[in-house]
Design an enzyme around this catalytic site. Structure first.
Site, PDB file in Angstrom:
ATOM      1  N   SER A  10       0.850  -1.188   0.000  1.00  0.00           N
ATOM      2  CA  SER A  10       0.000   0.000   0.000  1.00  0.00           C
ATOM      3  C   SER A  10       0.884   1.235   0.000  1.00  0.00           C
ATOM      4  CB  SER A  10      -0.893   0.010   1.239  1.00  0.00           C
ATOM      5  OG  SER A  10      -1.469   1.295   1.393  1.00  0.00           O
ATOM      6  N   HIS A  35      -1.350  -1.394  -4.175  1.00  0.00           N
ATOM      7  CA  HIS A  35      -2.609  -1.014  -3.528  1.00  0.00           C
ATOM      8  C   HIS A  35      -2.636   0.509  -3.341  1.00  0.00           C
ATOM      9  CE1 HIS A  35      -6.086  -1.891  -0.867  1.00  0.00           C
ATOM     10  NE2 HIS A  35      -5.651  -0.876  -0.131  1.00  0.00           N
ATOM     11  N   ASP A  37      -4.874   3.699  -1.903  1.00  0.00           N
ATOM     12  CA  ASP A  37      -5.971   4.066  -1.011  1.00  0.00           C
ATOM     13  C   ASP A  37      -6.512   5.452  -1.348  1.00  0.00           C
ATOM     14  OD1 ASP A  37      -6.127   1.824   0.854  1.00  0.00           O
ATOM     15  OD2 ASP A  37      -4.091   2.405   1.422  1.00  0.00           O
ATOM     16  N   MET A  39      -9.138   8.204  -0.350  1.00  0.00           N
ATOM     17  CA  MET A  39     -10.004   8.604   0.781  1.00  0.00           C
ATOM     18  C   MET A  39     -10.533  10.010   0.527  1.00  0.00           C
ATOM     19  SD  MET A  39      -7.886   7.238   4.079  1.00  0.00           S
ATOM     20  CE  MET A  39      -6.789   5.826   3.968  1.00  0.00           C
ATOM     21  N   HIS A  68      -8.520   1.043  -3.867  1.00  0.00           N
ATOM     22  CA  HIS A  68      -9.430   0.878  -2.721  1.00  0.00           C
ATOM     23  C   HIS A  68     -10.135   2.219  -2.498  1.00  0.00           C
ATOM     24  CE1 HIS A  68      -9.591  -0.049   1.930  1.00  0.00           C
ATOM     25  NE2 HIS A  68     -10.785   0.133   1.401  1.00  0.00           N
ATOM     26  N   MET A  70     -12.254   4.466  -0.598  1.00  0.00           N
ATOM     27  CA  MET A  70     -12.882   4.789   0.684  1.00  0.00           C
ATOM     28  C   MET A  70     -13.569   6.128   0.513  1.00  0.00           C
ATOM     29  SD  MET A  70      -9.855   3.380   3.137  1.00  0.00           S
ATOM     30  CE  MET A  70      -8.694   3.364   1.774  1.00  0.00           C
ATOM     31  N   MET A 139     -11.491  -5.511   5.777  1.00  0.00           N
ATOM     32  CA  MET A 139     -10.673  -4.526   6.506  1.00  0.00           C
ATOM     33  C   MET A 139     -10.292  -5.115   7.859  1.00  0.00           C
ATOM     34  SD  MET A 139     -10.150  -1.874   4.636  1.00  0.00           S
ATOM     35  CE  MET A 139      -9.480  -0.725   5.844  1.00  0.00           C
ATOM     36  N   PHE A 145      -6.161   5.276   8.092  1.00  0.00           N
ATOM     37  CA  PHE A 145      -4.740   5.528   8.340  1.00  0.00           C
ATOM     38  C   PHE A 145      -3.923   4.246   8.240  1.00  0.00           C
ATOM     39  CE2 PHE A 145      -7.445   8.356  10.740  1.00  0.00           C
ATOM     40  CZ  PHE A 145      -7.005   9.603  10.303  1.00  0.00           C
ATOM     41  N   ASP A 177      -6.536  -6.094   4.759  1.00  0.00           N
ATOM     42  CA  ASP A 177      -5.934  -4.761   4.648  1.00  0.00           C
ATOM     43  C   ASP A 177      -5.939  -4.065   6.003  1.00  0.00           C
ATOM     44  OD1 ASP A 177      -5.057  -2.283   3.821  1.00  0.00           O
ATOM     45  OD2 ASP A 177      -6.862  -1.780   2.685  1.00  0.00           O
TER      46      ASP A 177
END
Ligand code: DX5
Ligand code: ZN
Length: 226
Positions: A10, A35, A37, A39, A68, A70, A139, A145, A177
């Site tokens: 990640s 990966h 993330d 957000m 991913h 979010m 998750m 975080f 994850d």
């Protein structure tokens, strides 16, 4: 789904001042996917990366990009993420108003549909959509975080999902994850996980990316169930 247990570093934990180099190091060290993330500051209490960063990552690696999301109601941006170079698009069960349609749309866009469950969400909510996905991401921390402590109670859910997939005759990846490191990776594999996301265990100021990957791979190989 491949037979090999995959490691997906990640980049949330990477050094952003030299992101390209960090990704090249991860690829050279045997990363199976990257990966990313995303957000939005609403679904998750943080704001991170978006399509521009995904496009930049796409230019430096040939590895599959596991994106991913979010974010709340991701539907209006799915095509943007697909065009930016995502291979897998993971959407949260908790963030989608029409999950079934969202997963179909991801497939139509040419990406692998993945559904993500927060620690507080049971596996059973996926019974009517499991046939639509290539992967489920469990998750193992609450989203937001890197560097949080692994939640061992989520392992039961990994095993349940593996059984649910088997019951409908479907092979699929189960991804974990959050807090995945040398102390927790073997537990994840034993529970039935096939893709391990690892941020701070791979990108650390204390050791090289190669060393982080080597340590994780060694733990996985030694504990892989037969
Ligand atoms: C957390 C993110 C994770 C995070 C994992 O919301 O979804 O992908 O980067 O970081 P570590 O491996 O450090 O827990
Ligand atoms: Zn993630």
């Amino acid at each position: 789904m491949s037979n090999k247990i995959q490691i997906a570093p990640s980049i949330l934990a990477a050094d952003f001042t030299c992101l390209g180099d960090q990704i090249r190091e991860a690829e050279a060290a045997g990363a199976d996917q990257i990966h990313i993330d995303v957000m939005d500051g609403r679904f998750a209490p943080n704001i991170t990366m978006g399509p521009l960063v995904i496009e930049a990552v796409r230019r430096v690696t040939a590895l599959p990009l596991d994106v991913h999301l979010m974010m709340v109601e991701p539907d209006h941006m799915l095509s943007t993420f697909a065009q930016s170079g995502a291979n897998t698009l993971g959407v949260h069960y908790e963030a989608c108003l029409n999950l079934h349609r969202t997963l179909q749309t991801i497939r139509q866009l040419g990406c692998k549909p993945e559904v993500v469950l927060n620690p507080g969400t049971p596996a059973s909510v996926l019974s009517e959509v499991l046939h639509l996905v290539d992967a489920v991401l469990v998750m193992t921390v609450n989203p937001g975080f890197g560097g949080q402590a692994f939640l061992p109670e989520t392992m039961r859910k990994v095993t349940q999902l593996r059984e649910m997939a088997k019951a409908i005759g479907r092979e699929m990846d189960i991804e974990v994850d959050g807090g995945v490191n040398v102390d927790t990776a073997a537990t994840c594999v034993a529970a039935g996980a096939t893709i391990l996301v690892a941020g701070s265990a791979v990108f650390s100021s204390k050791y090289s990316v190669q060393a982080g990957m080597d340590k994780l791979r060694a733990v996985i190989e030694s504990k892989k169930p037969v």
